[in-house]
Scaffold this motif. Structure first.
Motif, PDB file in Angstrom:
ATOM      1  N   UNK A   1       0.822  -1.209   0.000  1.00  0.00           N
ATOM      2  CA  UNK A   1       0.000   0.000   0.000  1.00  0.00           C
ATOM      3  C   UNK A   1       0.856   1.259   0.000  1.00  0.00           C
ATOM      4  N   UNK A   2       1.922   1.236   0.785  1.00  0.00           N
ATOM      5  CA  UNK A   2       2.824   2.389   0.830  1.00  0.00           C
ATOM      6  C   UNK A   2       3.497   2.589  -0.532  1.00  0.00           C
ATOM      7  N   UNK A   3       3.961   1.503  -1.123  1.00  0.00           N
ATOM      8  CA  UNK A   3       4.619   1.574  -2.422  1.00  0.00           C
ATOM      9  C   UNK A   3       3.672   2.142  -3.471  1.00  0.00           C
ATOM     10  N   UNK A   4       2.417   1.682  -3.486  1.00  0.00           N
ATOM     11  CA  UNK A   4       1.444   2.180  -4.460  1.00  0.00           C
ATOM     12  C   UNK A   4       1.202   3.675  -4.265  1.00  0.00           C
ATOM     13  N   UNK A   5       1.088   4.107  -3.019  1.00  0.00           N
ATOM     14  CA  UNK A   5       0.866   5.529  -2.747  1.00  0.00           C
ATOM     15  C   UNK A   5       2.066   6.361  -3.181  1.00  0.00           C
ATOM     16  N   UNK A   6       3.258   5.886  -2.879  1.00  0.00           N
ATOM     17  CA  UNK A   6       4.472   6.618  -3.257  1.00  0.00           C
ATOM     18  C   UNK A   6       4.646   6.618  -4.776  1.00  0.00           C
ATOM     19  N   UNK A   7       4.309   5.526  -5.421  1.00  0.00           N
ATOM     20  CA  UNK A   7       4.370   5.487  -6.879  1.00  0.00           C
ATOM     21  C   UNK A   7       3.390   6.501  -7.478  1.00  0.00           C
ATOM     22  N   UNK A   8       2.207   6.603  -6.899  1.00  0.00           N
ATOM     23  CA  UNK A   8       1.248   7.619  -7.338  1.00  0.00           C
ATOM     24  C   UNK A   8       1.808   9.018  -7.163  1.00  0.00           C
ATOM     25  N   UNK A   9       2.437   9.267  -6.019  1.00  0.00           N
ATOM     26  CA  UNK A   9       3.065  10.570  -5.781  1.00  0.00           C
ATOM     27  C   UNK A   9       4.168  10.852  -6.804  1.00  0.00           C
ATOM     28  N   UNK A  10       4.947   9.833  -7.125  1.00  0.00           N
ATOM     29  CA  UNK A  10       6.013   9.994  -8.108  1.00  0.00           C
ATOM     30  C   UNK A  10       5.436  10.418  -9.456  1.00  0.00           C
ATOM     31  N   UNK A  11       4.341   9.804  -9.859  1.00  0.00           N
ATOM     32  CA  UNK A  11       3.690  10.184 -11.113  1.00  0.00           C
ATOM     33  C   UNK A  11       3.212  11.633 -11.070  1.00  0.00           C
ATOM     34  N   UNK A  12       2.636  12.025  -9.932  1.00  0.00           N
ATOM     35  CA  UNK A  12       2.168  13.405  -9.769  1.00  0.00           C
ATOM     36  C   UNK A  12       3.337  14.374  -9.892  1.00  0.00           C
ATOM     37  N   UNK A  13       4.432  14.089  -9.185  1.00  0.00           N
ATOM     38  CA  UNK A  13       5.587  14.983  -9.221  1.00  0.00           C
ATOM     39  C   UNK A  13       6.207  15.045 -10.612  1.00  0.00           C
TER      40      UNK A  13
ATOM     41  N   UNK B   1       6.493  18.415 -12.834  1.00  0.00           N
ATOM     42  CA  UNK B   1       7.894  18.756 -13.112  1.00  0.00           C
ATOM     43  C   UNK B   1       8.632  19.160 -11.828  1.00  0.00           C
ATOM     44  N   UNK B   2       8.566  18.257 -10.840  1.00  0.00           N
ATOM     45  CA  UNK B   2       9.245  18.458  -9.562  1.00  0.00           C
ATOM     46  C   UNK B   2      10.278  17.346  -9.354  1.00  0.00           C
ATOM     47  N   UNK B   3      11.401  17.420 -10.076  1.00  0.00           N
ATOM     48  CA  UNK B   3      12.384  16.330  -9.998  1.00  0.00           C
ATOM     49  C   UNK B   3      12.991  16.158  -8.605  1.00  0.00           C
ATOM     50  N   UNK B   4      13.107  17.222  -7.840  1.00  0.00           N
ATOM     51  CA  UNK B   4      13.678  17.105  -6.499  1.00  0.00           C
ATOM     52  C   UNK B   4      12.798  16.223  -5.604  1.00  0.00           C
ATOM     53  N   UNK B   5      11.487  16.337  -5.761  1.00  0.00           N
ATOM     54  CA  UNK B   5      10.581  15.493  -4.982  1.00  0.00           C
ATOM     55  C   UNK B   5      10.634  14.043  -5.460  1.00  0.00           C
ATOM     56  N   UNK B   6      10.806  13.851  -6.755  1.00  0.00           N
ATOM     57  CA  UNK B   6      10.930  12.496  -7.292  1.00  0.00           C
ATOM     58  C   UNK B   6      12.186  11.836  -6.744  1.00  0.00           C
ATOM     59  N   UNK B   7      13.292  12.577  -6.708  1.00  0.00           N
ATOM     60  CA  UNK B   7      14.546  12.026  -6.176  1.00  0.00           C
ATOM     61  C   UNK B   7      14.378  11.568  -4.726  1.00  0.00           C
ATOM     62  N   UNK B   8      13.671  12.355  -3.938  1.00  0.00           N
ATOM     63  CA  UNK B   8      13.437  12.003  -2.533  1.00  0.00           C
ATOM     64  C   UNK B   8      12.615  10.714  -2.441  1.00  0.00           C
ATOM     65  N   UNK B   9      11.583  10.608  -3.269  1.00  0.00           N
ATOM     66  CA  UNK B   9      10.733   9.417  -3.238  1.00  0.00           C
ATOM     67  C   UNK B   9      11.461   8.179  -3.751  1.00  0.00           C
ATOM     68  N   UNK B  10      12.307   8.362  -4.744  1.00  0.00           N
ATOM     69  CA  UNK B  10      13.086   7.229  -5.250  1.00  0.00           C
ATOM     70  C   UNK B  10      13.956   6.666  -4.135  1.00  0.00           C
ATOM     71  N   UNK B  11      14.540   7.548  -3.355  1.00  0.00           N
ATOM     72  CA  UNK B  11      15.359   7.098  -2.233  1.00  0.00           C
ATOM     73  C   UNK B  11      14.510   6.296  -1.237  1.00  0.00           C
ATOM     74  N   UNK B  12      13.305   6.782  -0.936  1.00  0.00           N
ATOM     75  CA  UNK B  12      12.407   6.054  -0.029  1.00  0.00           C
ATOM     76  C   UNK B  12      12.034   4.692  -0.607  1.00  0.00           C
ATOM     77  N   UNK B  13      11.752   4.655  -1.906  1.00  0.00           N
ATOM     78  CA  UNK B  13      11.361   3.396  -2.541  1.00  0.00           C
ATOM     79  C   UNK B  13      12.525   2.411  -2.570  1.00  0.00           C
ATOM     80  N   UNK B  14      13.731   2.905  -2.770  1.00  0.00           N
ATOM     81  CA  UNK B  14      14.902   2.027  -2.755  1.00  0.00           C
ATOM     82  C   UNK B  14      15.091   1.392  -1.386  1.00  0.00           C
ATOM     83  N   UNK B  15      14.764   2.133  -0.321  1.00  0.00           N
ATOM     84  CA  UNK B  15      14.872   1.577   1.030  1.00  0.00           C
ATOM     85  C   UNK B  15      13.878   0.444   1.247  1.00  0.00           C
ATOM     86  N   UNK B  16      12.786   0.453   0.509  1.00  0.00           N
ATOM     87  CA  UNK B  16      11.756  -0.581   0.638  1.00  0.00           C
ATOM     88  C   UNK B  16      11.928  -1.723  -0.361  1.00  0.00           C
ATOM     89  N   UNK B  17      12.941  -1.632  -1.187  1.00  0.00           N
ATOM     90  CA  UNK B  17      13.104  -2.562  -2.302  1.00  0.00           C
ATOM     91  C   UNK B  17      13.038  -4.031  -1.867  1.00  0.00           C
TER      92      UNK B  17
END
Length: 153
Positions: free
Chosen positions: A111-123, A127-143
């Motif tokens: 559920x968290x991954x799906x929500x964060x993936x949705x946020x990544x699409x929104x960002x 055109x908010x690459x800095x927010x995408x970078x932050x979320x990618x880091x969070x997603x990598x921690x959950x890999x």
């Protein structure tokens, strides 16, 4: 009918990018059988996602609007369908708020991954690459946890 098995098959077709087959399979099973509300929701959500990937956004939105009529207004499944609908409608600020609520409320890695993936699409759309970078880091921690969940079914 084993709906959990059918949903797994639909999910696998989606992951294989066989979107036309997803739509056909969902339509066939939902018209010829009587799924529970939860199973119906899961099948229709995959159909909406497949339609979106096939650039049939208007049809995807129709499916999502229909889904918002079947769920309790504050349930996570309602919020997820509403967030995806807001994203499809290009209401990015609304989608962002809803995906953030879902991320905060999530109790599972999925559920968290799906929500964060949705946020990544929104960002991405905003055109908010800095927010995408932050979320990618969070997603990598959950890999590891996410792939364990994915392997489990």
């Amino acid at each position: 009918m084993d709906w959990d098995q059918t949903i797994s098959e639909v999910k696998e077709l989606f992951y294989q990018c066989r979107f036309k087959q997803v739509v056909s399979m969902v339509d066939m099973h939902c018209q010829t059988s009587s799924p529970s509300l939860d199973h119906y929701f899961m099948m229709q959500m995959r159909k909406s996602m497949a339609l979106f990937e096939m650039h049939r956004v208007a049809e995807s939105r129709v499916v999502l609007r229909d889904l918002t009529q079947f769920q309790q207004k504050q349930s996570d499944v309602y919020l997820y369908a509403t967030a995806r609908l807001a994203y499809a409608d290009q209401e990015y600020e609304m989608a962002e708020r809803l995906f953030k609520i879902l991320a905060d409320r999530s109790e599972t890695v999925k559920d968290y991954f799906q929500a964060v993936l949705g946020l990544t699409n929104v960002y991405y759309s905003l055109k908010k690459p800095q927010d995408i970078d932050r979320l990618i880091h969070e997603m990598e921690e959950l890999e590891d946890e996410f792939f364990a969940w994915l392997d489990a079914g």
